[in-house]
Design an enzyme around this catalytic site. Structure first.
Site, PDB file in Angstrom:
ATOM      1  N   ALA A 260      -0.410   5.425 -13.724  1.00 54.50           N
ATOM      2  CA  ALA A 260      -1.422   4.465 -13.457  1.00 54.50           C
ATOM      3  C   ALA A 260      -0.799   2.889 -13.326  1.00 54.50           C
ATOM      4  O   ALA A 260      -1.230   2.130 -12.749  1.00 54.50           O
ATOM      5  CB  ALA A 260      -2.302   4.370 -14.760  1.00 54.50           C
ATOM      6  N   PRO A 262       0.800  -0.595 -12.258  1.00 51.39           N
ATOM      7  CA  PRO A 262       0.309  -1.705 -13.511  1.00 51.39           C
ATOM      8  C   PRO A 262      -1.057  -1.603 -13.472  1.00 51.39           C
ATOM      9  O   PRO A 262      -1.441  -2.481 -14.215  1.00 51.39           O
ATOM     10  CB  PRO A 262       0.768  -2.978 -12.669  1.00 51.39           C
ATOM     11  N   CYS A 382       2.705   5.193  -1.564  1.00 54.65           N
ATOM     12  CA  CYS A 382       2.747   4.023  -0.782  1.00 54.65           C
ATOM     13  C   CYS A 382       4.074   4.269   0.292  1.00 54.65           C
ATOM     14  O   CYS A 382       4.781   3.300   0.489  1.00 54.65           O
ATOM     15  CB  CYS A 382       2.823   2.834  -1.539  1.00 54.65           C
TER      16      CYS A 382
END
Length: 444
Positions: A260, A262, A382
């Site tokens: 999770a 930041p 990402c």
């Protein structure tokens, strides 16, 4: 090396770049130096331009410098010469004499008379002889690597996985400036209200084409605005928003955010809840505190429960079938973020993806029993490298026959004409970060 406090744009840039070479994060280091230097706005912009320009074009600058240097240089001298070449070639509004004079002055401050003389000689030779023509590099992979300042292994990976035309578009896109994007927080306000406030403050923006609660800022500063302080908005890239958008969170859901920190996606999930709950995990306590801080600022702390826990050890905390939905925004190489974090391109290696692939599979295997039958694990990264994306998904499915891959939905029907169930956003698709999202449904 000088111990003087950097007080000019170029001394700030040189100090920042040297510290980044030693492992500092570019955004944090530059921000701290700019705050201490108290430069005027034009000099702040110049320092920022030089730092990120040198980081983005480092391999190109190395290639251009190489013919003029025939010995190993001190790190700061090499950095100073890269800075000079960057300004000569890329900053049309800065006269060459100004770049030369400032660089020689920095060499004098940071070094000794012999170093100053060496830097002076190299800069005069560069101006006299000019820089090498990159188009004359015969090997196409090397030419692209040097032109776009991306390691050859990564250029080859893009070409192998996406083909030469798309690879060229990706490489061009990652060297464009990153946009500042805000996500409107529906827990406290509306898109219309935020637009009205931005208009009043003279901040210019455009609507996102892919994320429903997103605005792309085109002019103005939002981080210092009341909207940010009051939790009406947060900073988040459009592509990153799509992971939670695809989850179709319902008000009463119990959701696990397994990786999770930041907390950007945690608070995005929480904003969709009413009597539901999101359990947010991170292995480090200081990062779970950061999640809590974000949740408080965005007024969703009552729906967020943090746990200092490795996602691979969820058995220690949760019973099987505890969650309606699970998000695994997995640790990854971050290759989709090269526009925002240009320095990471030089530190990554091909073997990193194999190592991360194994960690990703371990996390998915650990959380798989915790989702209810019929529920979905959203696996996202990402990066845009296949091994960490579709490669991880297919390996997970091969060992978990009780899951199936379903097509990832988005509110704005992003790339709905694709032939794959998974969704890959390339940096060249929408001028956003590169991102990957998949939806794994438990069927039994």
């Amino acid at each position: 090396m000088t111990k003087q406090k950097p007080t000019t744009a170029r001394s700030v840039a040189l100090t920042a770049l040297e510290r980044i070479r030693q492992g500092a994060y570019s955004n944090i280091e530059l921000d701290q130096l700019l705050q201490r230097a108290a430069l005027k706005d034009s000099d702040r912009r110049l320092a920022t331009n030089i730092v990120y320009g040198v980081l983005q074009h480092r391999l190109t600058l190395e290639y251009w410098l190489h013919p003029f240097v025939h010995r190993k240089l001190d790190s700061w001298v090499e950095t100073l010469l890269w800075m000079s070449i960057y300004q000569y070639h890329y900053l049309d509004r800065v006269p060459d004499w100004a770049v030369t004079n400032e660089s020689i002055e920095l060499a004098k401050q940071w070094g000794n008379p012999r170093t100053r003389k060496f830097v002076t000689g190299v800069l005069h030779a560069i101006l006299r002889q000019g820089l090498a023509d990159l188009d004359k590099i015969t090997d196409p992979i090397k030419r692209l690597a040097v032109q776009q300042s991306v390691p050859e292994w990564l250029v080859k990976a893009f070409v192998d996985q996406y083909g030469m035309p798309t690879a060229q578009k990706i490489l061009t896109a990652i060297n464009q400036p990153a946009h500042v994007v805000i996500r409107v927080n529906p827990a406290v306000t509306t898109l219309a209200a935020v637009e009205e406030a931005l208009d009043h403050q003279g901040i210019e923006y455009r609507s996102s084409t892919i994320a429903p609660d997103a605005l792309v800022i085109t002019k103005g500063e939002v981080l210092s605005s009341d909207l940010f302080e009051q939790g009406a908005i947060t900073i988040q890239d459009e592509s990153a928003m799509l992971a939670v958008d695809s989850m179709q969170v319902q008000p009463g859901d119990r959701v696990l955010d397994a990786c999770a920190a930041p907390g950007g996606k945690t608070v995005q999930i929480a904003a969709q809840l009413q009597d539901g709950q999101v359990d947010a995990l991170d292995i480090h306590q200081h990062k779970t505190r950061l999640i809590q801080k974000n949740a408080r600022r965005l007024h969703v702390a009552d729906r967020v429960v943090t746990h200092t826990l490795d996602a691979r050890k969820v058995d220690e905390e949760f019973a099987d079938e505890s969650f309606d939905k699970i998000l695994v925004d997995a640790p990854c190489s971050g290759i989709g973020l090269l526009r925002r974090k240009p320095e990471i391109r030089y530190s990554k290696r091909p073997e990193d993806s194999e190592h991360l692939h194994q960690i990703q599979l371990e996390i998915l295997a650990a959380v798989a029993p915790k989702v209810k039958k019929g529920g979905i694990i959203t696996y996202s990264t990402c990066t845009i490298l296949h091994q960490e994306n579709d490669g991880t998904v297919q390996a997970f499915l091969a060992s978990h026959p009780n899951f199936k891959l379903v097509k990832t939905p988005t509110t704005r029907h992003v790339k709905d004409d694709r032939t794959t169930a998974t969704l890959t956003i390339l940096p060249s698709d929408f001028s956003s970060d590169g991102f990957f999202i998949s939806s794994l449904q438990r069927v039994m």
